[in-house]
Design a protein around this motif. Structure first.
Motif, PDB file in Angstrom:
ATOM      1  N   ASP A  46       0.818  -1.208   0.000  1.00 58.63           N
ATOM      2  CA  ASP A  46       0.000   0.000   0.000  1.00 58.63           C
ATOM      3  C   ASP A  46       0.858   1.266   0.000  1.00 58.63           C
ATOM      4  O   ASP A  46       0.449   2.303  -0.504  1.00 58.63           O
ATOM      5  CB  ASP A  46      -0.935   0.023   1.214  1.00 58.63           C
ATOM      6  N   SER A  47       2.043   1.193   0.612  1.00 54.30           N
ATOM      7  CA  SER A  47       2.935   2.353   0.631  1.00 54.30           C
ATOM      8  C   SER A  47       4.167   2.058  -0.216  1.00 54.30           C
ATOM      9  O   SER A  47       4.495   0.902  -0.476  1.00 54.30           O
ATOM     10  CB  SER A  47       3.345   2.689   2.071  1.00 54.30           C
ATOM     11  N   ALA A  48       4.854   3.130  -0.636  1.00 50.07           N
ATOM     12  CA  ALA A  48       6.007   2.985  -1.531  1.00 50.07           C
ATOM     13  C   ALA A  48       7.117   2.154  -0.874  1.00 50.07           C
ATOM     14  O   ALA A  48       7.561   2.458   0.228  1.00 50.07           O
ATOM     15  CB  ALA A  48       6.546   4.360  -1.914  1.00 50.07           C
ATOM     16  N   SER A 126       1.575   3.354  -7.669  1.00 47.82           N
ATOM     17  CA  SER A 126       0.562   3.326  -6.614  1.00 47.82           C
ATOM     18  C   SER A 126      -0.367   4.531  -6.720  1.00 47.82           C
ATOM     19  O   SER A 126      -1.581   4.415  -6.528  1.00 47.82           O
ATOM     20  CB  SER A 126       1.229   3.312  -5.230  1.00 47.82           C
ATOM     21  N   GLU A 127       0.213   5.696  -7.031  1.00 42.33           N
ATOM     22  CA  GLU A 127      -0.603   6.906  -7.182  1.00 42.33           C
ATOM     23  C   GLU A 127      -1.546   6.771  -8.366  1.00 42.33           C
ATOM     24  O   GLU A 127      -2.725   7.157  -8.296  1.00 42.33           O
ATOM     25  CB  GLU A 127       0.303   8.127  -7.357  1.00 42.33           C
ATOM     26  N   GLN A 128      -1.027   6.214  -9.463  1.00 45.93           N
ATOM     27  CA  GLN A 128      -1.867   6.023 -10.649  1.00 45.93           C
ATOM     28  C   GLN A 128      -2.991   5.038 -10.360  1.00 45.93           C
ATOM     29  O   GLN A 128      -4.141   5.252 -10.766  1.00 45.93           O
ATOM     30  CB  GLN A 128      -1.012   5.539 -11.824  1.00 45.93           C
ATOM     31  N   GLU A 129      -2.666   3.961  -9.660  1.00 46.38           N
ATOM     32  CA  GLU A 129      -3.681   2.966  -9.319  1.00 46.38           C
ATOM     33  C   GLU A 129      -4.731   3.574  -8.383  1.00 46.38           C
ATOM     34  O   GLU A 129      -5.921   3.282  -8.486  1.00 46.38           O
ATOM     35  CB  GLU A 129      -3.030   1.748  -8.657  1.00 46.38           C
ATOM     36  N   GLY A 130      -4.276   4.449  -7.469  1.00 47.52           N
ATOM     37  CA  GLY A 130      -5.205   5.120  -6.572  1.00 47.52           C
ATOM     38  C   GLY A 130      -6.178   6.005  -7.344  1.00 47.52           C
ATOM     39  O   GLY A 130      -7.377   6.035  -7.048  1.00 47.52           O
TER      40      GLY A 130
END
Length: 207
Positions: A46-48, A126-130
């Motif tokens: 969930d986090s980088a 992760s940002e894109q998926e969010g």
């Protein structure tokens, strides 16, 4: 909070202290003594973060590691370290999906640059998926008729054509279209089409 690096180091490593090196460069770490250990507690992505693994271990472990991480839904980038005479295992790791591969001893600067790059890529992914998850959730807010208007607009249909296809008036279509843009937090048709493309919805639209 600094990013987390999962470090898998076996007892046979010819370059000990990877965990300490990574921590000294400002990253948090979680150490594992074997591939089995990290596979028994698949890291949360969930986090980088990323995984640094010493693949100086039986050949069968490498493909198994990537296969089980993939099946568990983990998309953490993996950086592999291998002995100088163990290039074959390194090649297997790259083919299996490793982010990067180094033979030991590896220069500290090179390893840290690779970790920085892997974590930056994972953070971006992760940002894109969010954003995609948020867009999919907003799409669920559309009423049945709003979704019909959405599906026609992303195919390039004008208001008049949408109205004809749905058996309604242009004025009603404009009202639905306004609600679609409002609910999806989109300001233009170009953005609307771009959003649909990112969500894979244009693959199912008629030409």
């Amino acid at each position: 909070m600094s990013a987390l690096v999962h470090v898998v180091e076996g007892g046979l490593s010819s370059q000990p202290g990877i965990d300490g090196l990574v921590r000294a460069c400002g990253y948090r770490t979680k150490a594992y003594g074997s591939a089995d250990e990290i596979l028994s507690q698949i890291p949360n992505d969930d986090s980088a973060s990323c995984i640094v693994v010493d693949v100086e271990m039986p050949d069968t472990v490498v493909p198994d590691l990537f296969d089980r991480l993939s099946r568990a839904g983990s998309n953490l980038p993996v950086i592999c370290l291998s002995g100088p005479s163990d290039v074959r295992t390194g090649v297997r790791a790259i083919k299996a999906g490793a982010e990067d591969f180094f033979t030991k001893p590896v220069a500290s600067e090179e390893l840290i640059v690779a970790i920085d790059r892997a974590i930056a890529r994972h953070r971006l992914a992760s940002e894109q998926e969010g954003r995609m998850r948020a867009a999919r959730q907003r799409l669920l807010l559309l009423t049945r008729r709003e979704r019909e208007v959405f599906d026609l607009v992303i195919r390039g249909k004008m208001n008049k054509q949408v109205a004809f296809a749905l058996g309604t008036t242009e004025r009603t279509v404009k009202a639905h279209r306004h609600k679609v843009m409002e609910k999806l937090q989109i300001r233009s048709v170009v953005e609307l089409v771009s959003c649909a493309e990112r969500l894979g919805l244009l693959r199912f639209a008629d030409p």
